[in-house]
Design a protein around this motif. Structure first.
Motif, PDB file in Angstrom:
ATOM      1  N   GLY A 256       0.825  -1.212   0.000  1.00 57.93           N
ATOM      2  CA  GLY A 256       0.000   0.000   0.000  1.00 57.93           C
ATOM      3  C   GLY A 256       0.854   1.255   0.000  1.00 57.93           C
ATOM      4  N   LEU A 257       1.956   1.198   0.731  1.00 56.23           N
ATOM      5  CA  LEU A 257       2.877   2.341   0.797  1.00 56.23           C
ATOM      6  C   LEU A 257       3.525   2.597  -0.564  1.00 56.23           C
ATOM      7  CD1 LEU A 257       3.970   4.321   2.886  1.00 56.23           C
ATOM      8  CD2 LEU A 257       5.810   2.712   3.372  1.00 56.23           C
ATOM      9  N   PHE A 258       3.989   1.529  -1.230  1.00 54.02           N
ATOM     10  CA  PHE A 258       4.633   1.688  -2.547  1.00 54.02           C
ATOM     11  C   PHE A 258       3.638   2.177  -3.596  1.00 54.02           C
ATOM     12  CE2 PHE A 258       7.609  -1.926  -1.079  1.00 54.02           C
ATOM     13  CZ  PHE A 258       8.441  -1.012  -0.461  1.00 54.02           C
ATOM     14  N   ILE A 259       2.418   1.618  -3.551  1.00 55.72           N
ATOM     15  CA  ILE A 259       1.401   2.026  -4.535  1.00 55.72           C
ATOM     16  C   ILE A 259       1.007   3.490  -4.325  1.00 55.72           C
ATOM     17  CG2 ILE A 259      -0.944   1.593  -5.372  1.00 55.72           C
ATOM     18  CD1 ILE A 259       0.734  -0.602  -6.282  1.00 55.72           C
ATOM     19  N   SER A 260       1.091   3.970  -3.076  1.00 56.94           N
ATOM     20  CA  SER A 260       0.818   5.400  -2.821  1.00 56.94           C
ATOM     21  C   SER A 260       1.773   6.283  -3.626  1.00 56.94           C
ATOM     22  CB  SER A 260       0.972   5.731  -1.335  1.00 56.94           C
ATOM     23  OG  SER A 260       0.067   5.002  -0.568  1.00 56.94           O
ATOM     24  N   PHE A 261       3.052   5.865  -3.693  1.00 59.33           N
ATOM     25  CA  PHE A 261       4.031   6.626  -4.487  1.00 59.33           C
ATOM     26  C   PHE A 261       3.699   6.532  -5.978  1.00 59.33           C
ATOM     27  CE2 PHE A 261       6.795   5.529  -0.729  1.00 59.33           C
ATOM     28  CZ  PHE A 261       6.812   6.816  -0.222  1.00 59.33           C
ATOM     29  N   VAL A 262       3.214   5.343  -6.402  1.00 59.61           N
ATOM     30  CA  VAL A 262       2.831   5.169  -7.815  1.00 59.61           C
ATOM     31  C   VAL A 262       1.666   6.104  -8.155  1.00 59.61           C
ATOM     32  CG1 VAL A 262       1.890   3.523  -9.500  1.00 59.61           C
ATOM     33  CG2 VAL A 262       3.649   2.773  -7.890  1.00 59.61           C
ATOM     34  N   CYS A 263       0.711   6.231  -7.216  1.00 61.85           N
ATOM     35  CA  CYS A 263      -0.447   7.117  -7.437  1.00 61.85           C
ATOM     36  C   CYS A 263      -0.017   8.565  -7.656  1.00 61.85           C
ATOM     37  CB  CYS A 263      -1.389   7.071  -6.237  1.00 61.85           C
ATOM     38  SG  CYS A 263      -2.441   5.643  -6.194  1.00 61.85           S
ATOM     39  N   MET A 264       1.059   8.970  -6.966  1.00 62.22           N
ATOM     40  CA  MET A 264       1.493  10.366  -7.029  1.00 62.22           C
ATOM     41  C   MET A 264       2.034  10.760  -8.403  1.00 62.22           C
ATOM     42  SD  MET A 264       0.967  11.770  -4.069  1.00 62.22           S
ATOM     43  CE  MET A 264       2.036  13.172  -3.945  1.00 62.22           C
ATOM     44  N   ARG A 265       2.321   9.769  -9.256  1.00 57.90           N
ATOM     45  CA  ARG A 265       2.869  10.125 -10.581  1.00 57.90           C
ATOM     46  C   ARG A 265       1.991   9.622 -11.728  1.00 57.90           C
ATOM     47  NH1 ARG A 265       5.278   6.040 -12.992  1.00 57.90           N
ATOM     48  NH2 ARG A 265       6.458   7.421 -14.339  1.00 57.90           N
ATOM     49  N   GLN A 266       0.702   9.345 -11.435  1.00 57.04           N
ATOM     50  CA  GLN A 266      -0.208   8.935 -12.501  1.00 57.04           C
ATOM     51  C   GLN A 266      -0.720  10.155 -13.263  1.00 57.04           C
ATOM     52  OE1 GLN A 266      -0.994   5.772 -13.529  1.00 57.04           O
ATOM     53  NE2 GLN A 266       0.625   5.265 -12.088  1.00 57.04           N
ATOM     54  N   SER A 267      -0.811  10.007 -14.568  1.00 56.46           N
ATOM     55  CA  SER A 267      -1.377  11.110 -15.362  1.00 56.46           C
ATOM     56  C   SER A 267      -2.785  10.770 -15.848  1.00 56.46           C
ATOM     57  CB  SER A 267      -0.483  11.400 -16.569  1.00 56.46           C
ATOM     58  OG  SER A 267      -0.376  10.250 -17.374  1.00 56.46           O
ATOM     59  N   ASP A 268      -3.153   9.497 -15.773  1.00 58.24           N
ATOM     60  CA  ASP A 268      -4.489   9.067 -16.201  1.00 58.24           C
ATOM     61  C   ASP A 268      -5.407   9.024 -14.978  1.00 58.24           C
ATOM     62  OD1 ASP A 268      -6.735   7.321 -16.773  1.00 58.24           O
ATOM     63  OD2 ASP A 268      -5.713   6.836 -18.641  1.00 58.24           O
ATOM     64  N   LEU A 269      -6.543   9.699 -15.082  1.00 57.04           N
ATOM     65  CA  LEU A 269      -7.464   9.830 -13.952  1.00 57.04           C
ATOM     66  C   LEU A 269      -7.981   8.473 -13.476  1.00 57.04           C
ATOM     67  CD1 LEU A 269      -8.717  12.068 -12.275  1.00 57.04           C
ATOM     68  CD2 LEU A 269     -10.571  12.221 -13.931  1.00 57.04           C
ATOM     69  N   LYS A 270      -8.404   7.629 -14.435  1.00 59.98           N
ATOM     70  CA  LYS A 270      -8.950   6.325 -14.047  1.00 59.98           C
ATOM     71  C   LYS A 270      -7.878   5.433 -13.449  1.00 59.98           C
ATOM     72  CE  LYS A 270     -12.491   4.023 -16.144  1.00 59.98           C
ATOM     73  NZ  LYS A 270     -13.235   3.414 -17.272  1.00 59.98           N
ATOM     74  N   SER A 271      -6.668   5.542 -13.976  1.00 63.66           N
ATOM     75  CA  SER A 271      -5.556   4.741 -13.474  1.00 63.66           C
ATOM     76  C   SER A 271      -5.253   5.106 -12.022  1.00 63.66           C
ATOM     77  CB  SER A 271      -4.327   4.975 -14.351  1.00 63.66           C
ATOM     78  OG  SER A 271      -3.276   4.160 -13.964  1.00 63.66           O
ATOM     79  N   LEU A 272      -5.318   6.393 -11.709  1.00 60.69           N
ATOM     80  CA  LEU A 272      -5.061   6.852 -10.340  1.00 60.69           C
ATOM     81  C   LEU A 272      -6.104   6.279  -9.384  1.00 60.69           C
ATOM     82  CD1 LEU A 272      -4.071  10.512  -9.473  1.00 60.69           C
ATOM     83  CD2 LEU A 272      -5.294   9.104  -7.875  1.00 60.69           C
ATOM     84  N   ILE A 273      -7.388   6.328  -9.786  1.00 61.02           N
ATOM     85  CA  ILE A 273      -8.461   5.800  -8.918  1.00 61.02           C
ATOM     86  C   ILE A 273      -8.311   4.286  -8.761  1.00 61.02           C
ATOM     87  CG2 ILE A 273     -10.960   5.633  -8.607  1.00 61.02           C
ATOM     88  CD1 ILE A 273     -11.165   8.134 -10.490  1.00 61.02           C
ATOM     89  N   ALA A 274      -7.888   3.606  -9.854  1.00 60.71           N
ATOM     90  CA  ALA A 274      -7.704   2.152  -9.808  1.00 60.71           C
ATOM     91  C   ALA A 274      -6.580   1.776  -8.841  1.00 60.71           C
ATOM     92  CB  ALA A 274      -7.399   1.619 -11.206  1.00 60.71           C
ATOM     93  N   TYR A 275      -5.474   2.512  -8.872  1.00 60.15           N
ATOM     94  CA  TYR A 275      -4.374   2.217  -7.954  1.00 60.15           C
ATOM     95  C   TYR A 275      -4.773   2.490  -6.509  1.00 60.15           C
ATOM     96  CZ  TYR A 275      -0.692   1.116 -11.308  1.00 60.15           C
ATOM     97  OH  TYR A 275       0.077   0.494 -12.256  1.00 60.15           O
ATOM     98  N   SER A 276      -5.629   3.503  -6.302  1.00 64.03           N
ATOM     99  CA  SER A 276      -6.076   3.758  -4.927  1.00 64.03           C
ATOM    100  C   SER A 276      -6.936   2.609  -4.415  1.00 64.03           C
ATOM    101  CB  SER A 276      -6.835   5.088  -4.840  1.00 64.03           C
ATOM    102  OG  SER A 276      -8.148   4.963  -5.312  1.00 64.03           O
ATOM    103  N   SER A 277      -7.625   1.900  -5.341  1.00 57.78           N
ATOM    104  CA  SER A 277      -8.393   0.706  -4.947  1.00 57.78           C
ATOM    105  C   SER A 277      -7.473  -0.380  -4.413  1.00 57.78           C
ATOM    106  CB  SER A 277      -9.165   0.143  -6.148  1.00 57.78           C
ATOM    107  OG  SER A 277     -10.215   0.982  -6.509  1.00 57.78           O
TER     108      SER A 277
END
Length: 443
Positions: A256-277
């Protein structure tokens, strides 16, 4: 319980007579009737021949009713342009029927059968109504990740049946052997479905390529099948769980911690919401794996809250996509100028996504925090950093999309339809309402 299955079966022919809104109305009527079937028991009641309902199944079936009804409301553009709308509504009813059977089966082998069957209608939704040509690759990822993990589980189920002669949930008991292979094969399919960090790659791809209805059902209900499966099989894996669960708790929290960093550099809106899931389901997984009351109830609350909140965010992303034709955060800046009334809903659902009070998400996170920290005090720091970054990437999503210089190609001033406001209200309102009924979770 059989009456609800028959009602759903009789909705199927309506899908071929262009009765779009009638099916939508039928699902909500059915949900209303099922609501009064309330059970607060942790034993199966409302029993039919092979199906039943306890409090966990009851809440997840109610969530399935709700999300499937909202999927039809969100996909109105398919009806408007008549893009195989009859077939689309048929697949939604079929998917709902499979989910209903999965959550209400009282036998492990039946649960396995319907758990795997949910793959087929979802795959058709992604292949048939997805956006880009990459949906074929996304569908294949989804298919093979799920199938690869589920065959060992089938072998273990048959092995258990051969030893003890029953697969009824009420008769399952602690399988008091420390067989790591048996333990791993039984839960691995559910870990992929949730999905756990390391086996989460299929989820962002499937979400980005799926239509809005596919994203809603994936985030809202299908990820919960994994959590529900863990609830059911852990009654026979307690001894093994006490020995090996620390591996999954560690992976889910650090993941969850690593994916939080991945979320911070997403440019696609749906991709960001998917990673937060993935992050939220990691918390759920950590709670279930601690095997204590706080963890199990917190996981249940978090699954319900995440199902509603994440589905609402996907609806918002789709509303933007339908108007601007893109989901890139570099292009959809300044939405507060373009759709000022929709900005309020962005704010409400974003704040609930980062567990602001008085949301159900906050209650789930507090319960999971109690569970994970009581299990090991080292988890305190990881959980706190995760909560901080959860707020950080949600604010990043909100501020990047709502503020900034508006793209010059977007010249029209747009307001939402009444249908869209109602859709977002129906996602947001239960998150406030259920927290007032939270005593039910502690019975």
């Amino acid at each position: 319980m059989l009456k609800f299955i028959l009602f759903t079966l009789f909705l199927m022919p309506l899908s071929y007579f262009s009765c779009w809104w009638l099916v939508h109305f039928g699902l909500f009527i059915l949900m209303f009737l099922f609501y009064f079937n309330f059970t607060s028991s942790y034993y199966f009641c409302n029993m039919s021949y092979f199906i039943g309902c306890d409090v966990i199944s009851y809440l997840l079936i109610l969530l399935s009713f709700f999300i499937c009804g909202l999927m039809i409301m969100a996909s109105e553009s398919i009806y408007r342009y008549d893009y195989y709308s009859n077939l689309f509504i048929f697949f939604i009813i079929l998917l709902f029927l499979v989910l209903f059977m999965s959550f209400s089966s009282n036998s492990l082998i039946l649960f396995y059968l319907f758990f795997e069957s949910s793959l087929i209608p979802t795959l058709f939704l992604i292949f048939g109504w997805g956006y880009q040509p990459e949906r074929l690759q996304a569908g294949m990822y989804f298919l093979f990740y799920t199938l690869f993990s589920s065959l060992p589980m089938l072998v273990c189920i048959l092995y258990f049946y051969n030893l003890y002669g029953s697969l009824n949930f009420s008769l399952l008991f602690n399988f008091d052997y420390y067989y790591f292979i048996f333990y791993l094969c039984m839960i691995f399919s559910f870990l992929v479905k949730m999905p756990m960090f390391f086996v989460h790659v299929w989820l962002p791809k499937a979400h980005v390529e799926a239509p809005v209805s596919g994203s809603m059902i994936l985030a809202g209900v299908l990820l919960k099948l994994g959590g529900y499966g863990l609830f059911r099989v852990f009654c026979m894996l307690i001894s093994s769980g006490m020995s090996y669960n620390y591996v999954w708790v560690g992976i889910s929290l650090l993941g969850g911690l690593f994916i939080s960093f991945v979320c911070m550099r997403q440019s696609d809106l749906k991709s960001l919401i998917a990673y937060s899931s993935v992050i939220h389901m990691g918390l759920v997984l950590g709670g279930i794996m601690t095997l204590n009351c706080w963890g199990l109830f917190g996981a249940l609350v978090m699954m319900i809250a995440h199902g509603l909140c994440s589905s609402g965010l996907f609806c918002l992303a789709n509303i933007v996509y339908e108007r601007l034709g893109t989901r890139s955060l570099f292009i959809i800046k300044g939405l507060i100028n373009f759709m000022p009334t929709m900005s309020l809903w962005w704010f409400l659902l974003s704040s609930y996504n980062m567990a602001a009070p008085p949301s159900l998400n906050l209650m789930g996170e507090i319960m999971l925090f109690n569970s994970v920290v009581s299990w090991s005090s080292i988890n305190t720091f990881v959980f706190l950093i995760m909560s901080f970054f959860s707020a950080a990437y949600t604010l990043y999503m909100y501020s990047y999309s709502q503020h900034g210089m508006i793209y010059s190609g977007v010249i029209s001033f747009g307001v939402g339809y009444m249908r869209e406001y109602l859709l977002l209200f129906l996602h947001w309102f239960p998150l406030n309402l259920i927290i007032f009924m939270s005593g039910m979770m502690f019975i």
